[in-house]
Design a protein around this motif. Sequence first.
Motif, PDB file in Angstrom:
ATOM      1  N   ALA A   1      18.935  33.769  48.741  1.00  0.00           N
ATOM      2  CA  ALA A   1      19.985  33.978  49.742  1.00  0.00           C
ATOM      3  C   ALA A   1      19.932  35.381  50.341  1.00  0.00           C
ATOM      4  O   ALA A   1      20.308  35.577  51.502  1.00  0.00           O
ATOM      5  N   ASP A   2      19.452  36.371  49.571  1.00  0.00           N
ATOM      6  CA  ASP A   2      19.346  37.735  50.098  1.00  0.00           C
ATOM      7  C   ASP A   2      18.432  37.768  51.323  1.00  0.00           C
ATOM      8  O   ASP A   2      18.696  38.485  52.290  1.00  0.00           O
ATOM      9  N   PHE A   3      17.351  37.010  51.268  1.00  0.00           N
ATOM     10  CA  PHE A   3      16.409  37.008  52.385  1.00  0.00           C
ATOM     11  C   PHE A   3      17.031  36.372  53.626  1.00  0.00           C
ATOM     12  O   PHE A   3      16.803  36.837  54.741  1.00  0.00           O
ATOM     13  N   SER A   4      17.841  35.347  53.437  1.00  0.00           N
ATOM     14  CA  SER A   4      18.559  34.740  54.565  1.00  0.00           C
ATOM     15  C   SER A   4      19.595  35.710  55.114  1.00  0.00           C
ATOM     16  O   SER A   4      19.705  35.905  56.324  1.00  0.00           O
ATOM     17  N   ASP A   5      20.359  36.305  54.209  1.00  0.00           N
ATOM     18  CA  ASP A   5      21.429  37.219  54.613  1.00  0.00           C
ATOM     19  C   ASP A   5      20.913  38.430  55.390  1.00  0.00           C
ATOM     20  O   ASP A   5      21.604  38.959  56.247  1.00  0.00           O
ATOM     21  N   TRP A   6      19.720  38.878  55.053  1.00  0.00           N
ATOM     22  CA  TRP A   6      19.179  40.085  55.663  1.00  0.00           C
ATOM     23  C   TRP A   6      18.043  39.790  56.639  1.00  0.00           C
ATOM     24  O   TRP A   6      17.235  40.665  56.951  1.00  0.00           O
ATOM     25  N   SER A   7      17.997  38.567  57.164  1.00  0.00           N
ATOM     26  CA  SER A   7      16.970  38.247  58.152  1.00  0.00           C
ATOM     27  C   SER A   7      17.159  39.155  59.367  1.00  0.00           C
ATOM     28  O   SER A   7      18.276  39.535  59.705  1.00  0.00           O
ATOM     29  N   GLY A   8      16.040  39.524  59.984  1.00  0.00           N
ATOM     30  CA  GLY A   8      16.067  40.458  61.098  1.00  0.00           C
ATOM     31  C   GLY A   8      15.874  41.896  60.680  1.00  0.00           C
ATOM     32  O   GLY A   8      15.695  42.780  61.516  1.00  0.00           O
ATOM     33  N   HIS A   9      15.903  42.133  59.368  1.00  0.00           N
ATOM     34  CA  HIS A   9      15.703  43.490  58.852  1.00  0.00           C
ATOM     35  C   HIS A   9      14.324  43.618  58.219  1.00  0.00           C
ATOM     36  O   HIS A   9      13.724  42.632  57.796  1.00  0.00           O
ATOM     37  N   GLU A  10      13.847  44.856  58.132  1.00  0.00           N
ATOM     38  CA  GLU A  10      12.536  45.126  57.558  1.00  0.00           C
ATOM     39  C   GLU A  10      12.608  45.174  56.033  1.00  0.00           C
ATOM     40  O   GLU A  10      13.584  45.668  55.472  1.00  0.00           O
ATOM     41  N   ALA A  11      11.553  44.668  55.412  1.00  0.00           N
ATOM     42  CA  ALA A  11      11.480  44.659  53.951  1.00  0.00           C
ATOM     43  C   ALA A  11      10.053  44.942  53.497  1.00  0.00           C
ATOM     44  O   ALA A  11       9.092  44.734  54.241  1.00  0.00           O
TER      45      ALA A  11
ATOM     46  N   ASP B   1      12.047  37.005  58.918  1.00  0.00           N
ATOM     47  CA  ASP B   1      12.418  36.098  60.004  1.00  0.00           C
ATOM     48  C   ASP B   1      13.470  35.101  59.554  1.00  0.00           C
ATOM     49  O   ASP B   1      14.511  34.961  60.190  1.00  0.00           O
ATOM     50  N   GLU B   2      13.166  34.419  58.463  1.00  0.00           N
ATOM     51  CA  GLU B   2      14.097  33.414  57.952  1.00  0.00           C
ATOM     52  C   GLU B   2      13.588  32.900  56.613  1.00  0.00           C
ATOM     53  O   GLU B   2      12.527  33.281  56.150  1.00  0.00           O
ATOM     54  N   VAL B   3      14.386  32.016  56.024  1.00  0.00           N
ATOM     55  CA  VAL B   3      13.983  31.323  54.804  1.00  0.00           C
ATOM     56  C   VAL B   3      13.857  29.855  55.165  1.00  0.00           C
ATOM     57  O   VAL B   3      14.736  29.279  55.796  1.00  0.00           O
ATOM     58  N   GLU B   4      12.742  29.288  54.766  1.00  0.00           N
ATOM     59  CA  GLU B   4      12.484  27.871  55.026  1.00  0.00           C
ATOM     60  C   GLU B   4      12.236  27.213  53.673  1.00  0.00           C
ATOM     61  O   GLU B   4      11.178  27.389  53.069  1.00  0.00           O
ATOM     62  N   GLY B   5      13.244  26.504  53.177  1.00  0.00           N
ATOM     63  CA  GLY B   5      13.132  25.921  51.842  1.00  0.00           C
ATOM     64  C   GLY B   5      13.061  27.023  50.800  1.00  0.00           C
ATOM     65  O   GLY B   5      13.980  27.820  50.666  1.00  0.00           O
ATOM     66  N   GLU B   6      11.942  27.091  50.093  1.00  0.00           N
ATOM     67  CA  GLU B   6      11.723  28.120  49.068  1.00  0.00           C
ATOM     68  C   GLU B   6      10.704  29.153  49.536  1.00  0.00           C
ATOM     69  O   GLU B   6      10.051  29.814  48.725  1.00  0.00           O
ATOM     70  N   THR B   7      10.562  29.298  50.858  1.00  0.00           N
ATOM     71  CA  THR B   7       9.556  30.189  51.433  1.00  0.00           C
ATOM     72  C   THR B   7      10.222  31.216  52.347  1.00  0.00           C
ATOM     73  O   THR B   7      11.065  30.877  53.175  1.00  0.00           O
ATOM     74  N   VAL B   8       9.827  32.480  52.175  1.00  0.00           N
ATOM     75  CA  VAL B   8      10.322  33.559  53.019  1.00  0.00           C
ATOM     76  C   VAL B   8       9.311  33.761  54.145  1.00  0.00           C
ATOM     77  O   VAL B   8       8.120  33.938  53.888  1.00  0.00           O
ATOM     78  N   LEU B   9       9.795  33.716  55.386  1.00  0.00           N
ATOM     79  CA  LEU B   9       8.926  33.949  56.546  1.00  0.00           C
ATOM     80  C   LEU B   9       9.096  35.397  56.986  1.00  0.00           C
ATOM     81  O   LEU B   9      10.223  35.864  57.173  1.00  0.00           O
ATOM     82  N   LEU B  10       7.969  36.080  57.130  1.00  0.00           N
ATOM     83  CA  LEU B  10       7.951  37.509  57.424  1.00  0.00           C
ATOM     84  C   LEU B  10       6.941  37.767  58.537  1.00  0.00           C
ATOM     85  O   LEU B  10       5.857  37.188  58.535  1.00  0.00           O
ATOM     86  N   THR B  11       7.287  38.636  59.486  1.00  0.00           N
ATOM     87  CA  THR B  11       6.357  39.045  60.532  1.00  0.00           C
ATOM     88  C   THR B  11       6.034  40.515  60.323  1.00  0.00           C
ATOM     89  O   THR B  11       6.946  41.355  60.287  1.00  0.00           O
ATOM     90  N   ASP B  12       4.730  40.831  60.168  1.00  0.00           N
ATOM     91  CA  ASP B  12       4.330  42.210  59.906  1.00  0.00           C
ATOM     92  C   ASP B  12       4.229  43.027  61.198  1.00  0.00           C
ATOM     93  O   ASP B  12       4.484  42.521  62.299  1.00  0.00           O
TER      94      ASP B  12
END
Length: 174
Positions: free
Chosen positions: A91-101, A120-131
């Motif tokens: 849930a942390d990854f969903s809550d903080w989507s749009g921020h850098e990690a 970017d978002e969480v899709e199921g059990e996967t964190v989507l990240l754009t570098d």
Amino acid sequence: MADIAAITAIIAPIVEDMGFKLVRVKMIGGAEERTLQIMAERPDTRQLTIEDCTALSHAIDEPLEAADPIAEPYRLEVSSPGIDRPLTRLADFSDWSGHEARITLTEKLDGRRKYKGVIDEVEGETVLLTDEQEKSHRLPFSQIEDAKLLLTDRLIQETQPLSTEGADTIKEEG
């Protein structure tokens, strides 16, 4: 070696009964300076006040001492996760989507373990990240070893402290 799962089982109900959410339980430091670090937050503010930390520390100290899950001497540290917080729950990854990690995986994926970019978002059990090169990555949550938000101007603007009252009475170590 401390059994973090056993420690968590002892303190999680206390934290929740007090109206907080447990963010992380971690043993840090070496053999001489072991610290049991407990991070929690208020669900509505995602922070803790100094008074919250004190109350939580007092509430969990006695049950920990009674259960004695840590054989070695240690120091108890209760804190808010802070602005550049660890991301420990899906849930942390969903809550903080749009921020850098910055994310470290348990094993290599596409030839690397370390990733840095915008969540970017969480899709199921996967964190989507754009570098930084605009490349998208799909990081399985089960393989995330460590993750934390990066301190950016945007994060600072969107995260205001609850109160700094009492902070000036804390002595700096030096």
